[in-house]
Design a protein around this motif. Structure first.
Motif, PDB file in Angstrom:
ATOM      1  N   SER A  68       0.843  -1.192   0.000  1.00 16.75           N
ATOM      2  CA  SER A  68       0.000   0.000   0.000  1.00 16.75           C
ATOM      3  C   SER A  68       0.882   1.247   0.000  1.00 16.75           C
ATOM      4  CB  SER A  68      -0.918   0.005   1.221  1.00 16.75           C
ATOM      5  OG  SER A  68      -0.142   0.109   2.408  1.00 16.75           O
ATOM      6  N   LEU A  69       0.285   2.374  -0.325  1.00 16.20           N
ATOM      7  CA  LEU A  69       1.058   3.618  -0.348  1.00 16.20           C
ATOM      8  C   LEU A  69       1.635   3.948   1.033  1.00 16.20           C
ATOM      9  CD1 LEU A  69       2.131   6.080  -1.780  1.00 16.20           C
ATOM     10  CD2 LEU A  69      -0.116   7.161  -1.580  1.00 16.20           C
ATOM     11  N   PRO A  70       0.892   3.854   2.139  1.00 13.51           N
ATOM     12  CA  PRO A  70       1.505   4.105   3.454  1.00 13.51           C
ATOM     13  C   PRO A  70       2.677   3.167   3.748  1.00 13.51           C
ATOM     14  CG  PRO A  70      -0.885   4.135   3.639  1.00 13.51           C
ATOM     15  CD  PRO A  70      -0.572   3.640   2.274  1.00 13.51           C
ATOM     16  N   THR A  71       2.569   1.904   3.329  1.00  5.23           N
ATOM     17  CA  THR A  71       3.662   0.966   3.545  1.00  5.23           C
ATOM     18  C   THR A  71       4.897   1.377   2.754  1.00  5.23           C
ATOM     19  OG1 THR A  71       2.097  -0.833   3.932  1.00  5.23           O
ATOM     20  CG2 THR A  71       4.350  -1.453   3.387  1.00  5.23           C
ATOM     21  N   LEU A  72       4.704   1.825   1.518  1.00  4.11           N
ATOM     22  CA  LEU A  72       5.825   2.286   0.704  1.00  4.11           C
ATOM     23  C   LEU A  72       6.491   3.506   1.326  1.00  4.11           C
ATOM     24  CD1 LEU A  72       4.299   1.895  -2.883  1.00  4.11           C
ATOM     25  CD2 LEU A  72       6.221   0.621  -1.946  1.00  4.11           C
ATOM     26  N   ILE A  73       5.670   4.411   1.853  1.00  2.10           N
ATOM     27  CA  ILE A  73       6.230   5.605   2.506  1.00  2.10           C
ATOM     28  C   ILE A  73       7.124   5.191   3.674  1.00  2.10           C
ATOM     29  CG2 ILE A  73       5.668   7.663   3.850  1.00  2.10           C
ATOM     30  CD1 ILE A  73       3.120   7.935   2.139  1.00  2.10           C
ATOM     31  N   ASP A  74       6.635   4.288   4.519  1.00  2.03           N
ATOM     32  CA  ASP A  74       7.422   3.833   5.667  1.00  2.03           C
ATOM     33  C   ASP A  74       8.718   3.161   5.221  1.00  2.03           C
ATOM     34  OD1 ASP A  74       5.696   4.799   7.495  1.00  2.03           O
ATOM     35  OD2 ASP A  74       4.799   2.887   8.060  1.00  2.03           O
ATOM     36  N   THR A  75       8.616   2.314   4.180  1.00  2.00           N
ATOM     37  CA  THR A  75       9.797   1.569   3.727  1.00  2.00           C
ATOM     38  C   THR A  75      10.857   2.513   3.177  1.00  2.00           C
ATOM     39  OG1 THR A  75       8.411  -0.338   3.186  1.00  2.00           O
ATOM     40  CG2 THR A  75      10.585  -0.246   2.178  1.00  2.00           C
ATOM     41  N   ILE A  76      10.442   3.441   2.319  1.00  2.18           N
ATOM     42  CA  ILE A  76      11.409   4.356   1.704  1.00  2.18           C
ATOM     43  C   ILE A  76      11.967   5.324   2.749  1.00  2.18           C
ATOM     44  CG2 ILE A  76      11.676   6.188  -0.004  1.00  2.18           C
ATOM     45  CD1 ILE A  76       9.605   4.744  -1.718  1.00  2.18           C
ATOM     46  N   ARG A  77      11.140   5.783   3.690  1.00  3.91           N
ATOM     47  CA  ARG A  77      11.615   6.674   4.747  1.00  3.91           C
ATOM     48  C   ARG A  77      12.712   5.982   5.566  1.00  3.91           C
ATOM     49  NH1 ARG A  77       7.459   6.704   7.931  1.00  3.91           N
ATOM     50  NH2 ARG A  77       6.349   8.511   7.095  1.00  3.91           N
ATOM     51  N   SER A  78      12.452   4.744   5.953  1.00  7.39           N
ATOM     52  CA  SER A  78      13.437   4.006   6.743  1.00  7.39           C
ATOM     53  C   SER A  78      14.727   3.806   5.963  1.00  7.39           C
ATOM     54  CB  SER A  78      12.857   2.649   7.158  1.00  7.39           C
ATOM     55  OG  SER A  78      11.718   2.813   7.971  1.00  7.39           O
ATOM     56  N   ASP A  79      14.594   3.520   4.678  1.00 11.00           N
ATOM     57  CA  ASP A  79      15.781   3.309   3.854  1.00 11.00           C
ATOM     58  C   ASP A  79      16.595   4.596   3.732  1.00 11.00           C
ATOM     59  OD1 ASP A  79      17.391   1.666   2.094  1.00 11.00           O
ATOM     60  OD2 ASP A  79      16.608   2.881   0.460  1.00 11.00           O
ATOM     61  N   LEU A  80      15.918   5.746   3.561  1.00 10.00           N
ATOM     62  CA  LEU A  80      16.626   7.017   3.457  1.00 10.00           C
ATOM     63  C   LEU A  80      17.344   7.362   4.753  1.00 10.00           C
ATOM     64  CD1 LEU A  80      14.025   9.179   1.485  1.00 10.00           C
ATOM     65  CD2 LEU A  80      16.271   8.456   0.675  1.00 10.00           C
ATOM     66  N   PHE A  81      16.668   7.151   5.882  1.00  9.17           N
ATOM     67  CA  PHE A  81      17.319   7.431   7.165  1.00  9.17           C
ATOM     68  C   PHE A  81      18.565   6.555   7.354  1.00  9.17           C
ATOM     69  CE2 PHE A  81      13.110   9.017   9.076  1.00  9.17           C
ATOM     70  CZ  PHE A  81      13.462  10.335   8.816  1.00  9.17           C
ATOM     71  N   THR A  82      18.455   5.294   6.935  1.00 12.41           N
ATOM     72  CA  THR A  82      19.593   4.379   7.102  1.00 12.41           C
ATOM     73  C   THR A  82      20.759   4.779   6.200  1.00 12.41           C
ATOM     74  OG1 THR A  82      18.083   2.570   7.653  1.00 12.41           O
ATOM     75  CG2 THR A  82      20.312   1.974   6.948  1.00 12.41           C
ATOM     76  N   ARG A  83      20.461   5.071   4.950  1.00 12.78           N
ATOM     77  CA  ARG A  83      21.523   5.407   4.005  1.00 12.78           C
ATOM     78  C   ARG A  83      22.193   6.739   4.345  1.00 12.78           C
ATOM     79  NH1 ARG A  83      21.641   2.440  -0.788  1.00 12.78           N
ATOM     80  NH2 ARG A  83      20.010   0.841  -0.912  1.00 12.78           N
ATOM     81  N   CYS A  84      21.412   7.685   4.868  1.00 15.55           N
ATOM     82  CA  CYS A  84      21.966   9.001   5.219  1.00 15.55           C
ATOM     83  C   CYS A  84      22.486   9.038   6.651  1.00 15.55           C
ATOM     84  CB  CYS A  84      20.908  10.082   5.020  1.00 15.55           C
ATOM     85  SG  CYS A  84      20.333  10.237   3.316  1.00 15.55           S
ATOM     86  N   GLN A  85      22.373   7.883   7.347  1.00 20.89           N
ATOM     87  CA  GLN A  85      22.835   7.781   8.724  1.00 20.89           C
ATOM     88  C   GLN A  85      22.212   8.867   9.609  1.00 20.89           C
ATOM     89  OE1 GLN A  85      27.129   7.797   8.572  1.00 20.89           O
ATOM     90  NE2 GLN A  85      27.234   5.723   7.747  1.00 20.89           N
ATOM     91  N   GLU A  86      20.887   8.975   9.463  1.00 22.69           N
ATOM     92  CA  GLU A  86      20.147   9.947  10.258  1.00 22.69           C
ATOM     93  C   GLU A  86      19.115   9.214  11.098  1.00 22.69           C
ATOM     94  OE1 GLU A  86      18.385  12.856   7.760  1.00 22.69           O
ATOM     95  OE2 GLU A  86      20.284  13.748   7.134  1.00 22.69           O
ATOM     96  N   ASP A  87      18.693   9.871  12.176  1.00 23.56           N
ATOM     97  CA  ASP A  87      17.606   9.315  12.964  1.00 23.56           C
ATOM     98  C   ASP A  87      16.302   9.959  12.509  1.00 23.56           C
ATOM     99  OD1 ASP A  87      17.384  11.865  14.163  1.00 23.56           O
ATOM    100  OD2 ASP A  87      18.927  11.328  15.635  1.00 23.56           O
ATOM    101  N   ASN A  88      15.208   9.535  13.083  1.00 21.73           N
ATOM    102  CA  ASN A  88      13.894  10.076  12.698  1.00 21.73           C
ATOM    103  C   ASN A  88      13.297  10.917  13.808  1.00 21.73           C
ATOM    104  OD1 ASN A  88      13.422   8.006  14.455  1.00 21.73           O
ATOM    105  ND2 ASN A  88      11.636   7.203  13.362  1.00 21.73           N
ATOM    106  N   VAL A  89      14.180  11.673  14.532  1.00 18.46           N
ATOM    107  CA  VAL A  89      13.687  12.509  15.626  1.00 18.46           C
ATOM    108  C   VAL A  89      12.798  13.614  15.093  1.00 18.46           C
ATOM    109  CG1 VAL A  89      14.383  14.121  17.417  1.00 18.46           C
ATOM    110  CG2 VAL A  89      15.599  11.958  17.152  1.00 18.46           C
ATOM    111  N   LEU A  90      13.203  14.252  13.989  1.00 14.21           N
ATOM    112  CA  LEU A  90      12.439  15.386  13.458  1.00 14.21           C
ATOM    113  C   LEU A  90      11.332  14.910  12.526  1.00 14.21           C
ATOM    114  CD1 LEU A  90      15.311  17.921  12.669  1.00 14.21           C
ATOM    115  CD2 LEU A  90      13.747  17.919  14.611  1.00 14.21           C
TER     116      LEU A  90
END
Length: 481
Positions: free
Chosen positions: A141-163
Motif C-alpha cells: 500500500s502507499l503508506p507501507t511504501l512511505i514507511d519503507t522508503i523513509r526508513s531506507d533514506l534514514f539508514t543510508r543518510c545515517q540519520e535518525d527520525n527525531v524530526l
C-alpha cells in the motif's frame, strides 16, 4: 530570512530545514478560511503522526491589510506550524514576535530553546499488503511504501527520525507516490492482458488479434402503409416520416399506390433497436402530401439492433481462445453465425438434410421473439457460405422454434413492480438455461422467482411438471398470471 544572524541559505543543519519546511510550505486551509484555493499537500493523507499536517497558513495573508488582527493571525499561523516541535519534545520553549516594519511588511522573530534529549514521535502503525486481485502479487500500500522508503533514506543518510519535518520525509512520500503509480500500472496490465477482465479499449485489441470484431448497430427497415389511397398518388424517396416518440424514418425509393394501397419502403435514420416498430404503429409525415393522410402505419419495420453488448462480445472473444478454428467443426459454424448482427445464440446440426450437409439453427437475444426474421437468416447463410467447407444446398440456416410456457403463480405481495421483476427473472432463466433438447426443472424455476426483487413468498401453479424442450425448441415466457 536569517538564522542566528546568518542567511538561512548558508545554514544547513536539520533543525533549520525543519523550521523552513514548517513555515514556508503551504498547509491545507481550514474550512472557515476565506480562500478559493485551499492549497495543502496530498502527502498529508498519510501522516507520520495522526492528523498531522505539514506547512503553515501564512500564504493566506498575502492580500491582507496590515492591521493588528493581521499581526495576530501571522503569530497564530507560525505557532500552529511549529506546534509539532512542542508535541515531540524538540523544544522546551518557543518565543514568537511579529511586528510591523513598513507599510506592507511584517517581520517575525522566532526564538527556539532546544531540549537536550528530544523524544522521538510516536508514528502511526501501518500494516497490511493488499494483493493485486488479478495477478496474485502482493502489492504494498502507499503508506507501507512511505514507511519503507523513509526508513531506507534514514539508514543510508545515517540519520535518525527525531524530526517529524525533514527533507527525507518529503522525499519518501514523493518517491513512494511514484512507485505506487508503477504498481498501479502493473495491476492495470495484469487485468488487461487477458480478455476476461479487460477494459473496453483493450478488448478491442484482443478482438482484432482474434479477428472477432464487435457487431455494430444496424438500422431497422420495413414499410409504412396507407390504405384507401388514389392509384395516381406516389411518394418520392427521402421523405421523412416520424413516430410519436421522435424516431424518424426515411423512404428509400419512389413508390406509387397500387389497388388503393401505398406501401413505402423506409429505413430508420438512427441505428438501434429503438427503430423497430410493432405493426400498425402510427407514423406521421413531417411534410404534408396533397391527397394523402398525414398518418400511416408501420408494416414489418424490424431488423434494428443495438451495438453488441460488451459482455456478449467478451464471451465471443473468449470462445475464440477456447475453440480454435478447425475448418468446419461445429464450433466454427456457431462462431460464424454469431458474427452476424441480431444473432445471439447458435447451434450446429450435423447431417441436417443427409450425409455431408450442415444445419445451423440460430436465435436472437429477444426474450419474446427469439426466432430471427427471414432477412437475418439470409444474412447468416450468406456470411457462412464463403467460410464453410460445405456450400450451396449442403448448408441450411433455420430459426429456432419458440415454445410458449404459460406461468401462473400467486405472490404473497402482488405489486406491479414485483410482478415485473418476477417476469424479468423468468425470461432471463429461459434465455440462460433453455438449451434445445434440455429439461428445465421446476425447482430451478421456483428458485429464480424467489430471486426477484421484492418477492417474499410465492406458490407456482403452472407449469406443474418439468419443461421438456425439443431439439429445435427454446422456451418463451407465455402469459404470466
Amino acid at each position: 530570512m536569517r538564522v542566528n544572524g546568518h542567511p538561512a541559505e548558508t545554514v544547513s543543519d536539520r533543525l533549520t530545514r525543519a523550521v523552513v519546511i514548517s513555515l514556508f510550505t503551504w498547509r491545507r486551509a481550514e474550512p472557515d478560511d476565506d480562500t478559493e484555493t485551499p492549497m495543502g499537500w496530498w502527502g498529508d493523507t498519510w501522516p507520520t503522526v495522526a492528523n498531522d499536517r505539514i506547512g503553515s497558513r501564512l500564504y493566506l495573508l498575502r492580500r491582507s491589510r496590515l492591521t493588528a488582527q493581521t499581526t495576530q493571525k501571522a503569530r497564530d499561523y507560525i505557532a500552529q506550524a511549529l506546534q509539532w516541535m512542542r508535541e515531540d519534545g524538540i523544544v522546551d520553549r518557543m518565543d514568537i514576535a511579529v511586528t510591523r516594519s513598513g507599510l506592507d511588511t511584517l517581520t517575525a522573530t522566532l526564538t527556539l530553546t532546544v531540549r537536550q534529549s528530544p523524544r522521538q514521535p510516536s508514528p502511526l502503525t501501518i500494516s497490511g499488503r493488499p494483493f493485486m486481485p488479478h495477478s496474485g502479487f502482493s502489492r504494498p500500500s502507499l503508506p507501507t511504501l512511505i514507511d519503507t522508503i523513509r526508513s531506507d533514506l534514514f539508514t543510508r543518510c545515517q540519520e535518525d527520525n527525531v524530526l517529524r519535518r525533514c527533507d527525507a520525509e518529503v522525499y519518501a512520500r514523493v518517491q513512494a507516490a511514484a512507485v505506487h503509480t508503477l504498481y498501479g500500472y502493473l495491476d492495470y496490465l495484469a487485468r488487461n492482458l487477458l480478455p476476461d477482465l479487460a477494459d473496453e479499449a483493450w478488448l478491442v485489441r484482443h478482438a482484432n488479434i482474434k479477428r472477432c470484431p464487435r457487431k455494430g448497430a444496424t438500422k431497422a427497415t420495413g414499410f409504412v402503409r396507407w390504405e384507401g389511397v388514389p392509384n395516381a398518388l406516389s411518394m418520392s424517396s427521402d421523405t421523412e416520416i416520424q413516430r410519436d416518440d421522435g424516431q424518424t424514418y426515411t423512404t428509400t425509393k419512389m413508390t406509387s399506390a397500387l389497388n388503393g394501397v401505398l406501401r413505402v419502403p423506409v429505413v430508420a435514420q438512427e441505428a438501434g433497436q429503438a427503430g423497430n416498430c410493432e405493426d400498425r404503429t402510427a407514423l406521421r409525415l413531417l411534410s404534408p402530401i396533397p391527397g394523402l393522410s398525414s398518418t400511416g402505419y408501420a408494416d414489418e419495420i424490424q431488423g434494428g439492433h443495438d451495438i453488441e453488448d460488451l459482455e456478449h462480445w467478451r464471451q465471443r472473444i473468449i470462445a475464440r481462445w477456447y475453440d480454435i478454428p478447425q475448418g468446419g467443426a461445429d464450433g466454427d459454424y456457431v462462431r460464424w453465425a454469431k458474427e452476424v448482427s441480431g444473432i445471439h445464440r447458435a447451434w450446429t446440426h450435423r447431417h441436417k438434410n443427409g450425409p455431408g450437409t450442415v444445419g445451423v439453427m440460430v436465435a436472437t437475444d429477444d426474450p419474446d421473439h427469439p426466432a430471427p426474421t427471414q432477412d437475418i437468416l439470409t444474412q447468416v447463410r450468406e456470411h457462412i457460405l464463403p467460410l464453410a467447407p460445405v456450400a450451396g444446398s449442403g448448408l441450411t440456416v433455420f430459426a429456432v422454434t419458440p415454445k410458449s410456457v404459460p406461468v401462473s403463480l400467486a405472490l404473497s405481495t402482488d405489486r406491479p413492480d414485483i410482478r415485473s421483476a418476477v417476469i424479468a427473472e423468468i425470461q432471463a432463466f429461459f434465455q440462460r438455461e433453455g438449451e434445445p433438447g434440455s429439461t428445465l426443472f421446476l425447482s430451478r424455476l421456483r428458485e429464480v422467482i424467489s430471486l426477484a426483487a421484492g418477492e417474499v413468498a410465492h406458490q407456482l401453479r403452472l407449469p406443474t411438471t418439468d419443461i421438456l424442450l425439443g431439439k429445435t425448441e427454446v422456451p418463451v415466457s407465455g402469459p404470466v398470471t
